[in-house]
Design a protein around this motif. Sequence first.
Motif, PDB file in Angstrom:
ATOM      1  N   THR A  76      19.140  92.187  13.134  1.00  0.00           N
ATOM      2  CA  THR A  76      20.068  93.301  13.345  1.00  0.00           C
ATOM      3  C   THR A  76      20.202  93.544  14.849  1.00  0.00           C
ATOM      4  O   THR A  76      19.320  93.209  15.623  1.00  0.00           O
ATOM      5  N   GLY A  77      21.335  94.114  15.240  1.00  0.00           N
ATOM      6  CA  GLY A  77      21.578  94.272  16.673  1.00  0.00           C
ATOM      7  C   GLY A  77      21.694  92.933  17.365  1.00  0.00           C
ATOM      8  O   GLY A  77      21.393  92.798  18.558  1.00  0.00           O
ATOM      9  N   ALA A  78      22.174  91.937  16.625  1.00  0.00           N
ATOM     10  CA  ALA A  78      22.149  90.553  17.114  1.00  0.00           C
ATOM     11  C   ALA A  78      23.099  90.303  18.260  1.00  0.00           C
ATOM     12  O   ALA A  78      22.945  89.329  18.999  1.00  0.00           O
ATOM     13  N   ASN A  79      24.091  91.159  18.440  1.00  0.00           N
ATOM     14  CA  ASN A  79      25.074  90.941  19.494  1.00  0.00           C
ATOM     15  C   ASN A  79      24.699  91.617  20.807  1.00  0.00           C
ATOM     16  O   ASN A  79      25.428  91.524  21.778  1.00  0.00           O
ATOM     17  N   GLY A  80      23.560  92.296  20.814  1.00  0.00           N
ATOM     18  CA  GLY A  80      23.107  92.933  22.036  1.00  0.00           C
ATOM     19  C   GLY A  80      22.403  91.963  22.965  1.00  0.00           C
ATOM     20  O   GLY A  80      22.226  90.774  22.649  1.00  0.00           O
ATOM     21  N   PHE A  81      21.991  92.473  24.106  1.00  0.00           N
ATOM     22  CA  PHE A  81      21.332  91.660  25.128  1.00  0.00           C
ATOM     23  C   PHE A  81      20.121  90.898  24.569  1.00  0.00           C
ATOM     24  O   PHE A  81      20.030  89.671  24.674  1.00  0.00           O
ATOM     25  N   VAL A  82      19.203  91.616  23.940  1.00  0.00           N
ATOM     26  CA  VAL A  82      17.994  90.975  23.416  1.00  0.00           C
ATOM     27  C   VAL A  82      18.325  90.120  22.195  1.00  0.00           C
ATOM     28  O   VAL A  82      17.786  89.019  22.024  1.00  0.00           O
ATOM     29  N   GLY A  83      19.228  90.605  21.350  1.00  0.00           N
ATOM     30  CA  GLY A  83      19.595  89.854  20.155  1.00  0.00           C
ATOM     31  C   GLY A  83      20.162  88.482  20.464  1.00  0.00           C
ATOM     32  O   GLY A  83      19.848  87.492  19.786  1.00  0.00           O
ATOM     33  N   LYS A  84      20.990  88.390  21.500  1.00  0.00           N
ATOM     34  CA  LYS A  84      21.551  87.089  21.885  1.00  0.00           C
ATOM     35  C   LYS A  84      20.461  86.143  22.376  1.00  0.00           C
ATOM     36  O   LYS A  84      20.459  84.945  22.050  1.00  0.00           O
ATOM     37  N   TRP A  85      19.514  86.679  23.161  1.00  0.00           N
ATOM     38  CA  TRP A  85      18.430  85.827  23.645  1.00  0.00           C
ATOM     39  C   TRP A  85      17.498  85.408  22.514  1.00  0.00           C
ATOM     40  O   TRP A  85      16.961  84.284  22.525  1.00  0.00           O
ATOM     41  N   LEU A  86      17.302  86.283  21.525  1.00  0.00           N
ATOM     42  CA  LEU A  86      16.474  85.905  20.375  1.00  0.00           C
ATOM     43  C   LEU A  86      17.145  84.784  19.579  1.00  0.00           C
ATOM     44  O   LEU A  86      16.474  83.828  19.152  1.00  0.00           O
ATOM     45  N   GLN A  87      18.450  84.884  19.405  1.00  0.00           N
ATOM     46  CA  GLN A  87      19.159  83.796  18.719  1.00  0.00           C
ATOM     47  C   GLN A  87      18.985  82.485  19.472  1.00  0.00           C
ATOM     48  O   GLN A  87      18.759  81.426  18.868  1.00  0.00           O
ATOM     49  N   SER A  88      19.103  82.545  20.791  1.00  0.00           N
ATOM     50  CA  SER A  88      18.941  81.341  21.608  1.00  0.00           C
ATOM     51  C   SER A  88      17.540  80.752  21.453  1.00  0.00           C
ATOM     52  O   SER A  88      17.374  79.526  21.332  1.00  0.00           O
ATOM     53  N   GLU A  89      16.531  81.623  21.457  1.00  0.00           N
ATOM     54  CA  GLU A  89      15.151  81.161  21.304  1.00  0.00           C
ATOM     55  C   GLU A  89      14.947  80.499  19.949  1.00  0.00           C
ATOM     56  O   GLU A  89      14.323  79.428  19.854  1.00  0.00           O
ATOM     57  N   LEU A  90      15.458  81.094  18.891  1.00  0.00           N
ATOM     58  CA  LEU A  90      15.302  80.509  17.555  1.00  0.00           C
ATOM     59  C   LEU A  90      16.057  79.180  17.437  1.00  0.00           C
ATOM     60  O   LEU A  90      15.554  78.225  16.843  1.00  0.00           O
TER      61      LEU A  90
END
Length: 321
Positions: A14-28
Amino acid sequence: MTAGTSFEHRILITGANGFVGKWLQSELKSRQSNHSIDIFPVGHGTTTGKAIDVRDYDQLVDLIYGYQPTAIVHLAAVAAPAEAHNAPRLAWDINATGTMNMAYAAMEAAPQVRFIFISSSETYGISFNECKGEPISENVILKPINAYGASKAAAEAVVAQLANEGLNTIRFRPFNHTGPGQTDEYVVAAFAKQLAEISVGLRPPVIKVGNLSAQRDFLDVRDVVRAYADVALFDFPGARGEVFNVASGKTQQIETILNELIGLSGQKIDIQLDPKRLRASIVSIASGNATAALRTIGWKPTIPFTKTLIDVLEYWKERVS
C-alpha cells in the motif's frame, strides 16, 4: 490477480506510488532473479497499480481476498508531518483508522499473511529529550508531539493488539530517510533542489534557512527498503509481533548536511537566515538504536551518507535541467 497464483511470494504494497513505495518495488524487482516474487502495488488516486482507499474496509477485504498475498507492506499514510499538521483529521483517518482497516481486513481475508506495518520514529516525540541525545531503543515510552507521530502511535497500538489476537505482524519505526526521488517537502531534497536550480541560473546563489541546529539520524531510503523486503520475503520467527527501529545510531546536524551539499555542488553560496523560517525545535537531537534489527533480522545500514547526498543532488540536477 486472483487467489491460487503460482508465485511463491505475493507482496501487496500500500502507498506503493510514494517515495518509499517506489524504492521498495525496485528492491523487490532486483530480487526476482533469485526468488519467485509477484508485486501488487496499490495506492490512493493516480497510481501505477490498483487504486484503493484505506478508509473503505469492504474494498480492502475484497482486495486482499482476491489477491491472497503472502505479505502486506503497509506504507499508505499522510507521511509529511507538516501535511498531517495542516490536515489532522485526514492524517488520523488514513494513518490510524486506515491501518486498523488494513490489519482487520488482512486477518479476515488472508489469515496467514505477514502484515508489515511501517510506523515512524516520530512516535517517540518528547522521549528523545528524556534520553538526553542517546540513541533511543524500542522499549521507550511513545510520547508523540505532532499529529503525524500521534496517529502513527495509535496505529501501532491497534497492530500490537491484533498481534495478540493472531495477526502475524512486524512493526518498523524508521528514522529520517532520504534519497533520489524524495519531494522537496523534506529538508535534504529541499536543499538539493535549490542548489540544482542555482547551478542552472534559475535562482540567485542564496539559500534562505531557518533553524539548522537540529541533529537527526539520517538513512538512505535504499537501506530502509532492504529491511522491509527482507521481512516480506523471509520468515524471522523472533520478529513476529515485535517492533524494530530502522536507524544508524548516528546523528547529522542539518547545518552540516547543507554545508556538505554546497561543497558537493562546487558552488559559492550565500546562506541567509530567514526569520520567517526560524522555528525552535522541540526535539534537538533524535537518533535510534537498531541493535534489535541487527540481532533479529540481520539488518544494518550500509550506504555512506555522502553517497546519498551525491545521488540526491544528481537527481535534482537532472530534474531542473
